[in-house]
Design a protein around this motif. Structure first.
Motif, PDB file in Angstrom:
ATOM      1  N   ALA A  48     -96.522 -90.788 -19.437  1.00  0.00           N
ATOM      2  CA  ALA A  48     -96.982 -89.400 -19.458  1.00  0.00           C
ATOM      3  C   ALA A  48     -96.247 -88.614 -20.533  1.00  0.00           C
ATOM      4  CB  ALA A  48     -96.775 -88.755 -18.093  1.00  0.00           C
ATOM      5  N   ALA A  49     -96.886 -87.546 -21.028  1.00  0.00           N
ATOM      6  CA  ALA A  49     -96.257 -86.642 -21.991  1.00  0.00           C
ATOM      7  C   ALA A  49     -96.851 -85.261 -21.808  1.00  0.00           C
ATOM      8  CB  ALA A  49     -96.498 -87.125 -23.419  1.00  0.00           C
ATOM      9  N   ARG A  50     -96.038 -84.237 -22.025  1.00  0.00           N
ATOM     10  CA  ARG A  50     -96.539 -82.868 -21.948  1.00  0.00           C
ATOM     11  C   ARG A  50     -96.713 -82.330 -23.367  1.00  0.00           C
ATOM     12  NH1 ARG A  50     -97.279 -80.586 -17.318  1.00  0.00           N
ATOM     13  NH2 ARG A  50     -97.581 -78.618 -18.411  1.00  0.00           N
ATOM     14  N   PRO A  51     -97.818 -81.615 -23.638  1.00  0.00           N
ATOM     15  CA  PRO A  51     -98.087 -81.129 -24.998  1.00  0.00           C
ATOM     16  C   PRO A  51     -96.956 -80.296 -25.586  1.00  0.00           C
ATOM     17  CG  PRO A  51    -100.027 -80.870 -23.623  1.00  0.00           C
ATOM     18  CD  PRO A  51     -98.919 -81.319 -22.713  1.00  0.00           C
TER      19      PRO A  51
ATOM     20  N   LEU B 143     -99.699 -81.057  -5.956  1.00  0.00           N
ATOM     21  CA  LEU B 143     -99.204 -82.128  -6.814  1.00  0.00           C
ATOM     22  C   LEU B 143     -99.799 -82.040  -8.210  1.00  0.00           C
ATOM     23  CD1 LEU B 143     -99.314 -85.093  -4.276  1.00  0.00           C
ATOM     24  CD2 LEU B 143     -97.263 -84.077  -5.260  1.00  0.00           C
ATOM     25  N   ILE B 144    -101.102 -81.777  -8.292  1.00  0.00           N
ATOM     26  CA  ILE B 144    -101.748 -81.706  -9.594  1.00  0.00           C
ATOM     27  C   ILE B 144    -101.348 -80.435 -10.332  1.00  0.00           C
ATOM     28  CG2 ILE B 144    -103.992 -81.524 -10.755  1.00  0.00           C
ATOM     29  CD1 ILE B 144    -105.078 -83.538  -8.842  1.00  0.00           C
ATOM     30  N   GLU B 145    -101.102 -79.346  -9.588  1.00  0.00           N
ATOM     31  CA  GLU B 145    -100.633 -78.109 -10.216  1.00  0.00           C
ATOM     32  C   GLU B 145     -99.346 -78.360 -10.984  1.00  0.00           C
ATOM     33  OE1 GLU B 145    -100.631 -74.228 -11.458  1.00  0.00           O
ATOM     34  OE2 GLU B 145    -102.218 -75.241 -10.324  1.00  0.00           O
ATOM     35  N   ALA B 146     -98.460 -79.158 -10.396  1.00  0.00           N
ATOM     36  CA  ALA B 146     -97.175 -79.454 -11.029  1.00  0.00           C
ATOM     37  C   ALA B 146     -97.348 -80.275 -12.299  1.00  0.00           C
ATOM     38  CB  ALA B 146     -96.267 -80.188 -10.051  1.00  0.00           C
ATOM     39  N   GLU B 147     -98.415 -81.060 -12.367  1.00  0.00           N
ATOM     40  CA  GLU B 147     -98.646 -81.937 -13.519  1.00  0.00           C
ATOM     41  C   GLU B 147     -99.702 -81.385 -14.473  1.00  0.00           C
ATOM     42  OE1 GLU B 147     -99.045 -86.028 -13.491  1.00  0.00           O
ATOM     43  OE2 GLU B 147     -96.908 -86.179 -13.097  1.00  0.00           O
TER      44      GLU B 147
ATOM     45  N   GLN C 242    -105.800 -89.349 -19.620  1.00  0.00           N
ATOM     46  CA  GLN C 242    -106.510 -88.200 -19.085  1.00  0.00           C
ATOM     47  C   GLN C 242    -105.591 -86.989 -19.165  1.00  0.00           C
ATOM     48  OE1 GLN C 242    -106.631 -87.935 -14.675  1.00  0.00           O
ATOM     49  NE2 GLN C 242    -105.919 -90.047 -14.741  1.00  0.00           N
ATOM     50  N   ILE C 243    -106.160 -85.799 -19.144  1.00  0.00           N
ATOM     51  CA  ILE C 243    -105.368 -84.569 -19.119  1.00  0.00           C
ATOM     52  C   ILE C 243    -105.433 -84.026 -17.698  1.00  0.00           C
ATOM     53  CG2 ILE C 243    -105.048 -82.271 -20.092  1.00  0.00           C
ATOM     54  CD1 ILE C 243    -106.376 -83.289 -22.654  1.00  0.00           C
TER      55      ILE C 243
END
Length: 208
Positions: free
Chosen positions: A24-27, A178-182, A115-116
């Motif tokens: 995983a990576a954050r923009p 959970l998805i909010e955090a990611e 996926q984003i």
């Protein structure tokens, strides 16, 4: 699709299969490349994820970000989707995501489809050839192309409409948190296309 009593279990299974998977990576932690490249995917790329059929759509994938792992090419709207029937008698259903392709820097490493997180849209209407009718899916705003490096604010719609997969208020709340955090994270699919998929002509071409 699933009996009501099985909906929470199915939701968690889908979450585990699609979200808690791969690198995983954050923009906001990535660099913008000095020169933007374009990856043209010329035909559909298909693979399996359990009983789901996963499809990467053809189109223009633009190299928007990079890090030590490689270059992240962001695809056209809803560029990856899965569809399937958990049981033969079920109607075809699935979900689509904003997505992209990580082209690795290290020789020998395989390109991966990511996926984003937080961009999924339920697919409920399909053409006779089992292709989704994207005209029936509400678009997202803003597009991942517009990510400026700040924390991304992307809409999230749980898979809970019609014959959807996610059910139960508690399960929906847990998944939502959970998805909010990611949200906005680039995360690889747990299952990927066959080895060498991006090199097989006429699957793709890199344009400087």
């Amino acid at each position: 699709m699933f009996p009501r009593k099985d909906l929470p279990r199915a939701a968690l299974a889908l979450f585990t299969a699609l979200v808690v998977a791969g690198c995983a990576a954050r923009p906001e932690t990535l660099r913008r490349p000095a020169n933007e490249q374009v990856l043209q995917v010329k035909e559909e790329v298909k693979w399996k994820l359990g009983f789901w059929d996963v499809t990467l759509v053809p189109g223009t994938y633009v190299g928007k970000f990079e890090d030590e792992a490689g270059t992240y090419f962001v695809g056209p709207p809803m560029c990856v989707y899965l569809a399937g029937r958990p049981r033969k008698e079920d109607a075809l259903a699935g979900s689509a995501w904003e997505c992209g392709i990580l082209l690795p820097k290290k020789p020998g490493n395989e390109p991966t489809v990511f996926q984003i997180i937080g961009t999924n849209r339920p697919l409920m209407v399909f053409h006779p050839d089992d292709r989704p009718d994207f005209s029936k899916v509400a678009p997202l705003a803003p597009r991942p192309d517009d990510m400026s490096g700040a924390k991304t604010a992307l809409a999230f719609t749980p898979l809970n409409s019609g014959a959807g997969i996610v059910g139960g208020a508690l399960t929906g709340a847990v998944l939502g948190a959970l998805i909010e955090a990611e949200k906005g994270t680039f995360r690889d699919f747990k299952s990927q296309p066959a080895k060498g998929w991006l090199l097989q002509a006429p699957a793709s071409a890199l344009v400087p």
